[in-house]
Design a protein around this motif. Structure first.
Motif, mmCIF file in Angstrom:
data_model
loop_
_atom_site.group_PDB
_atom_site.id
_atom_site.type_symbol
_atom_site.label_atom_id
_atom_site.label_comp_id
_atom_site.label_asym_id
_atom_site.label_seq_id
_atom_site.Cartn_x
_atom_site.Cartn_y
_atom_site.Cartn_z
ATOM 1 N N LEU A 31 -21.596 -52.226 -60.704
ATOM 2 C CA LEU A 31 -21.563 -52.647 -59.305
ATOM 3 C C LEU A 31 -22.650 -51.946 -58.508
ATOM 4 O O LEU A 31 -23.337 -52.577 -57.694
ATOM 5 C CB LEU A 31 -20.183 -52.354 -58.714
ATOM 6 C CG LEU A 31 -19.985 -52.643 -57.226
ATOM 7 C CD1 LEU A 31 -20.252 -54.106 -56.907
ATOM 8 C CD2 LEU A 31 -18.576 -52.258 -56.789
ATOM 9 N N ARG A 32 -22.837 -50.654 -58.735
ATOM 10 C CA ARG A 32 -23.874 -49.914 -57.997
ATOM 11 C C ARG A 32 -25.251 -50.522 -58.216
ATOM 12 O O ARG A 32 -25.969 -50.823 -57.262
ATOM 13 C CB ARG A 32 -23.899 -48.452 -58.442
ATOM 14 C CG ARG A 32 -22.736 -47.596 -58.001
ATOM 15 C CD ARG A 32 -23.022 -46.128 -58.290
ATOM 16 N NE ARG A 32 -21.818 -45.320 -58.206
ATOM 17 C CZ ARG A 32 -21.293 -44.866 -57.079
ATOM 18 N NH1 ARG A 32 -21.873 -45.159 -55.919
ATOM 19 N NH2 ARG A 32 -20.196 -44.125 -57.099
ATOM 20 N N VAL A 33 -25.637 -50.689 -59.477
ATOM 21 C CA VAL A 33 -26.996 -51.183 -59.726
ATOM 22 C C VAL A 33 -27.108 -52.652 -59.335
ATOM 23 O O VAL A 33 -28.181 -53.107 -58.894
ATOM 24 C CB VAL A 33 -27.414 -50.970 -61.198
ATOM 25 C CG1 VAL A 33 -27.451 -49.490 -61.532
ATOM 26 C CG2 VAL A 33 -26.520 -51.725 -62.172
ATOM 27 N N GLY A 34 -26.017 -53.417 -59.475
ATOM 28 C CA GLY A 34 -26.062 -54.817 -59.067
ATOM 29 C C GLY A 34 -26.256 -54.968 -57.565
ATOM 30 O O GLY A 34 -27.019 -55.831 -57.105
ATOM 31 N N LEU A 35 -25.584 -54.144 -56.781
ATOM 32 C CA LEU A 35 -25.762 -54.185 -55.323
ATOM 33 C C LEU A 35 -27.182 -53.800 -54.938
ATOM 34 O O LEU A 35 -27.776 -54.417 -54.039
ATOM 35 C CB LEU A 35 -24.759 -53.245 -54.649
ATOM 36 C CG LEU A 35 -23.297 -53.712 -54.624
ATOM 37 C CD1 LEU A 35 -22.388 -52.571 -54.180
ATOM 38 C CD2 LEU A 35 -23.122 -54.912 -53.699
ATOM 39 N N LEU A 36 -27.741 -52.805 -55.619
ATOM 40 C CA LEU A 36 -29.115 -52.409 -55.323
ATOM 41 C C LEU A 36 -30.092 -53.527 -55.683
ATOM 42 O O LEU A 36 -31.059 -53.784 -54.950
ATOM 43 C CB LEU A 36 -29.470 -51.131 -56.082
ATOM 44 C CG LEU A 36 -28.769 -49.858 -55.594
ATOM 45 C CD1 LEU A 36 -29.048 -48.700 -56.536
ATOM 46 C CD2 LEU A 36 -29.228 -49.508 -54.174
ATOM 47 N N MET A 37 -29.844 -54.202 -56.796
ATOM 48 C CA MET A 37 -30.709 -55.308 -57.182
ATOM 49 C C MET A 37 -30.644 -56.430 -56.154
ATOM 50 O O MET A 37 -31.676 -56.992 -55.749
ATOM 51 C CB MET A 37 -30.311 -55.824 -58.560
ATOM 52 C CG MET A 37 -31.184 -56.960 -59.077
ATOM 53 S SD MET A 37 -30.547 -58.609 -58.649
ATOM 54 C CE MET A 37 -29.278 -58.764 -59.884
ATOM 55 N N LEU A 38 -29.442 -56.774 -55.697
ATOM 56 C CA LEU A 38 -29.302 -57.823 -54.696
ATOM 57 C C LEU A 38 -29.944 -57.416 -53.376
ATOM 58 O O LEU A 38 -30.543 -58.255 -52.679
ATOM 59 C CB LEU A 38 -27.824 -58.152 -54.494
ATOM 60 C CG LEU A 38 -27.126 -58.817 -55.691
ATOM 61 C CD1 LEU A 38 -25.618 -58.904 -55.444
ATOM 62 C CD2 LEU A 38 -27.697 -60.210 -55.948
ATOM 63 N N THR A 46 -27.714 -56.941 -45.451
ATOM 64 C CA THR A 46 -27.408 -55.671 -44.800
ATOM 65 C C THR A 46 -26.131 -55.074 -45.356
ATOM 66 O O THR A 46 -25.121 -55.763 -45.510
ATOM 67 C CB THR A 46 -27.246 -55.870 -43.284
ATOM 68 O OG1 THR A 46 -28.395 -56.558 -42.784
ATOM 69 C CG2 THR A 46 -27.080 -54.539 -42.568
ATOM 70 N N GLY A 47 -26.183 -53.804 -45.648
ATOM 71 C CA GLY A 47 -24.999 -53.077 -46.082
ATOM 72 C C GLY A 47 -24.856 -52.948 -47.582
ATOM 73 O O GLY A 47 -24.044 -52.131 -48.051
ATOM 74 N N ALA A 48 -25.619 -53.711 -48.373
ATOM 75 C CA ALA A 48 -25.451 -53.656 -49.830
ATOM 76 C C ALA A 48 -25.910 -52.326 -50.395
ATOM 77 O O ALA A 48 -25.215 -51.710 -51.219
ATOM 78 C CB ALA A 48 -26.205 -54.811 -50.485
ATOM 79 N N ALA A 49 -27.096 -51.879 -49.979
ATOM 80 C CA ALA A 49 -27.602 -50.605 -50.497
ATOM 81 C C ALA A 49 -26.708 -49.445 -50.071
ATOM 82 O O ALA A 49 -26.473 -48.514 -50.845
ATOM 83 C CB ALA A 49 -29.034 -50.384 -50.014
ATOM 84 N N ARG A 92 -22.091 -63.145 -46.293
ATOM 85 C CA ARG A 92 -21.055 -63.655 -45.386
ATOM 86 C C ARG A 92 -20.045 -62.576 -45.027
ATOM 87 O O ARG A 92 -19.300 -62.715 -44.056
ATOM 88 C CB ARG A 92 -20.337 -64.842 -46.029
ATOM 89 C CG ARG A 92 -21.241 -66.033 -46.331
ATOM 90 C CD ARG A 92 -20.525 -67.072 -47.166
ATOM 91 N NE ARG A 92 -19.273 -67.522 -46.557
ATOM 92 C CZ ARG A 92 -18.358 -68.248 -47.175
ATOM 93 N NH1 ARG A 92 -18.544 -68.583 -48.449
ATOM 94 N NH2 ARG A 92 -17.262 -68.627 -46.571
ATOM 95 N N PHE A 93 -19.985 -61.509 -45.819
ATOM 96 C CA PHE A 93 -18.932 -60.512 -45.635
ATOM 97 C C PHE A 93 -19.445 -59.111 -45.321
ATOM 98 O O PHE A 93 -18.744 -58.331 -44.683
ATOM 99 C CB PHE A 93 -18.064 -60.456 -46.899
ATOM 100 C CG PHE A 93 -17.686 -61.814 -47.414
ATOM 101 C CD1 PHE A 93 -16.927 -62.685 -46.645
ATOM 102 C CD2 PHE A 93 -18.125 -62.259 -48.647
ATOM 103 C CE1 PHE A 93 -16.592 -63.949 -47.103
ATOM 104 C CE2 PHE A 93 -17.798 -63.516 -49.120
ATOM 105 C CZ PHE A 93 -17.028 -64.367 -48.349
ATOM 106 N N LEU A 94 -20.636 -58.789 -45.783
ATOM 107 C CA LEU A 94 -21.200 -57.470 -45.507
ATOM 108 C C LEU A 94 -22.079 -57.555 -44.272
ATOM 109 O O LEU A 94 -22.661 -58.597 -43.991
ATOM 110 C CB LEU A 94 -22.027 -56.992 -46.706
ATOM 111 C CG LEU A 94 -21.283 -56.814 -48.022
ATOM 112 C CD1 LEU A 94 -22.240 -56.303 -49.102
ATOM 113 C CD2 LEU A 94 -20.100 -55.879 -47.887
ATOM 114 N N PRO A 95 -22.206 -56.463 -43.498
ATOM 115 C CA PRO A 95 -21.657 -55.128 -43.742
ATOM 116 C C PRO A 95 -20.296 -54.882 -43.092
ATOM 117 O O PRO A 95 -19.801 -53.766 -43.126
ATOM 118 C CB PRO A 95 -22.700 -54.229 -43.086
ATOM 119 C CG PRO A 95 -23.146 -55.030 -41.895
ATOM 120 C CD PRO A 95 -23.127 -56.471 -42.340
ATOM 121 N N ASP A 96 -19.688 -55.920 -42.487
ATOM 122 C CA ASP A 96 -18.498 -55.685 -41.673
ATOM 123 C C ASP A 96 -17.218 -55.527 -42.477
ATOM 124 O O ASP A 96 -16.270 -54.898 -42.020
ATOM 125 C CB ASP A 96 -18.313 -56.841 -40.671
ATOM 126 C CG ASP A 96 -19.483 -56.934 -39.691
ATOM 127 O OD1 ASP A 96 -20.031 -55.874 -39.355
ATOM 128 O OD2 ASP A 96 -19.841 -58.050 -39.313
#
Length: 483
Positions: A31-38, A46-49, A92-96
């Motif tokens: 999940l960590r590396v996938g969020l960074l890739m996205l 916004t908010g993924a990293a 649609r859901f991040l960063p809130d």
């Protein structure tokens, strides 16, 4: 023959396939590396990293939330397939969103089995009109249960909530190690009915459609033995979904090739056979534990039903009427008949299951060693396993593609995510070392240095083969390139 308790320990202890904490840590790393890739691929996400840097507890909540996890898996799959879209689903859901928005929607969530696992019972939704989480949850539910006959979710009464807890208590009493591991992977429990022409709904897991979620018929929670068996069955499916995300079990193109199943009319895909054998091997231990249950267990939970832990079969079919018979048949198919469809990781998975089954039922493999003339002939028209062509190793100096990585040295793994080409990749110790050596050396130098570094561990010829295979794997994944 191993005891029930020893079998329980064997099934829960394997570092790759049984250890719930190890499996969860791999998926948190993914999940960590996938969020960074996205985040790299979609600068507006916004908010993924920031979420990728969160603590393990927060990310574990994310993994157990059906909406966020489904959106993440959708984005990862589409990025890997090169599907271009204006924005990822997670936008649609991040960063809130919190790390567990579906749990937040439940208002005052009811624990499914307090003290035994994180799951809550789906009792309703408090989302306001237009709430994106509530809308996405409703859409996932409609996709999973499209028939007009479906009534899902059903708000449980107090007895049904208590029935879930009693089922989990019985499961962890009979199989303390496996039970605890399975309950750890379930995030949401829903009750539902779907009396369709194909048959009634007994239980089902959400899989990729509704991750970390299981649904049970209200009838299944009336008796603790039925509830325990259903929770174990569907929870094991969720466990294997997590395992399969940390390494391919089946070679490319073979997942949908089929196997004839004597107790079912319709053949099963290779992946379904893997999921089924995983369940049935565990059910062999579960039914044995039920048979050996002591008087204190029977006084607390009542006697087990005669058909404990068995699913539907073709009418009149009696040869495969037990979990052991079904597990043995499926194991033989995977270990002997269609083994060429499995990756090395998939073969390790099957070997672990069959070894555990063999320890409980000595002579299992020997029963397969019949004269060739006694084997059932191959059915005409069976599709062959695909021929896999190894990628070419690049020439010139080898360099690593830009990637985010999380090291898991205690699990002998490195997980990497690349934005171009988009993908998440798992490296074992051998390929990890080969990857580290791709720092400007050419293939010959990488091979020579690999042989030197592993001297005394494997012989030189084996080491050279490992280095070449690792370079081909890395090149095929886009993790290295040459000049």
């Amino acid at each position: 023959m191993t005891s029930v308790r020893d079998t329980d320990r064997l099934l829960a202890a394997h570092p790759d396939f049984g250890d719930a904490a190890a499996i969860a840590r791999r998926n948190v790393a993914r999940l960590r590396v996938g969020l960074l890739m996205l985040a790299r691929r979609f600068p507006g996400l916004t908010g993924a990293a920031e979420l990728a840097a969160a603590d393990e507890k927060t990310l574990t909540y994310f993994l157990r939330d059906p909406v966020l996890r489904n959106a993440f898996e959708t984005d990862l799959a589409e990025a890997g397939a090169g599907v271009a879209g204006p924005a990822p689903e997670l936008a649609r859901f991040l960063p809130d969103a919190s790390a567990a928005p579906c749990r937040d929607l439940a208002g005052s969530p009811v624990e499914a089995w307090p003290g035994l696992g994180p799951a809550f019972v789906w009792t309703g939704l408090d989302g306001t009109p237009g709430d994106p989480i509530a809308g996405r949850l409703a859409a996932l539910l409609a996709a999973m249960f499209p028939a007009p006959t479906a009534r899902v979710p059903i708000e449980p009464d107090a007895d049904q909530v208590a029935g879930l807890a009693r089922g989990a208590e019985l499961l962890t009493t009979l199989m303390p190690e496996v039970g605890a591991a399975v309950l750890r992977h379930i995030g949401v429990v829903g009750l539902g009915r779907d009396d369709s022409p194909e048959g009634p709904l007994y239980s089902v897991s959400g899989g990729d459609g509704m991750p970390a979620t299981i649904f049970l018929s209200p009838d299944r929670v009336a008796d603790p033995w039925d509830a325990a068996g259903a929770i174990l069955h569907e929870g094991l499916h969720l466990v294997l979904f997590e395992i399969s995300r940390c390494g391919a079990l089946v070679v490319d193109g073979a997942a949908d090739l089929t196997v004839d199943i004597p107790w079912r009319v319709v053949p099963w895909s290779t992946m379904r056979v893997l999921f089924a054998v995983h369940v049935y091997v565990h059910m062999v231990a579960f039914t044995a534990a039920a048979r050996e249950a002591g008087p204190e267990v029977l006084a607390r939970f009542g006697p087990p039903p005669a058909n404990l832990a068995m699913s539907l079969s073709t009418p009149g079919q009696v040869e495969y009427a037990t979990p052991l018979a079904r597990a043995g048949f499926l194991a033989e198919q995977l270990e002997r008949t269609v083994a060429d469809r499995l990756t090395p990781y998939g073969r390790q998975f099957v070997t672990w299951l069959v070894d555990t089954l063999e320890s409980r039922e000595p002579g299992l493999r020997a029963s397969w060693d019949r004269p060739a003339g006694e084997r059932a002939p191959e059915r005409p028209g069976r599709a062959p396993a695909p021929h896999v062509v190894a990628p070419e190793i690049p020439g010139g100096p080898l360099t690593q593609a830009p990637a985010d990585a999380v090291e898991l040295p205690d699990q002998a793994r490195l997980v990497l995510a690349t934005a171009e080409p988009a993908g998440v990749h798992w490296l074992n110790l051998s390929s990890w070392l080969t990857y580290a050596l791709c720092d400007g050396r050419d293939a010959a130098a990488v091979e020579a240095d690999y042989v030197r570094l592993v001297a005394g561990t494997v012989d030189p010829d084996t080491a050279r083969g490992q280095a070449r295979a690792g370079l081909a794997q890395l090149a095929g994944s886009g993790l290295i390139s040459g000049s």
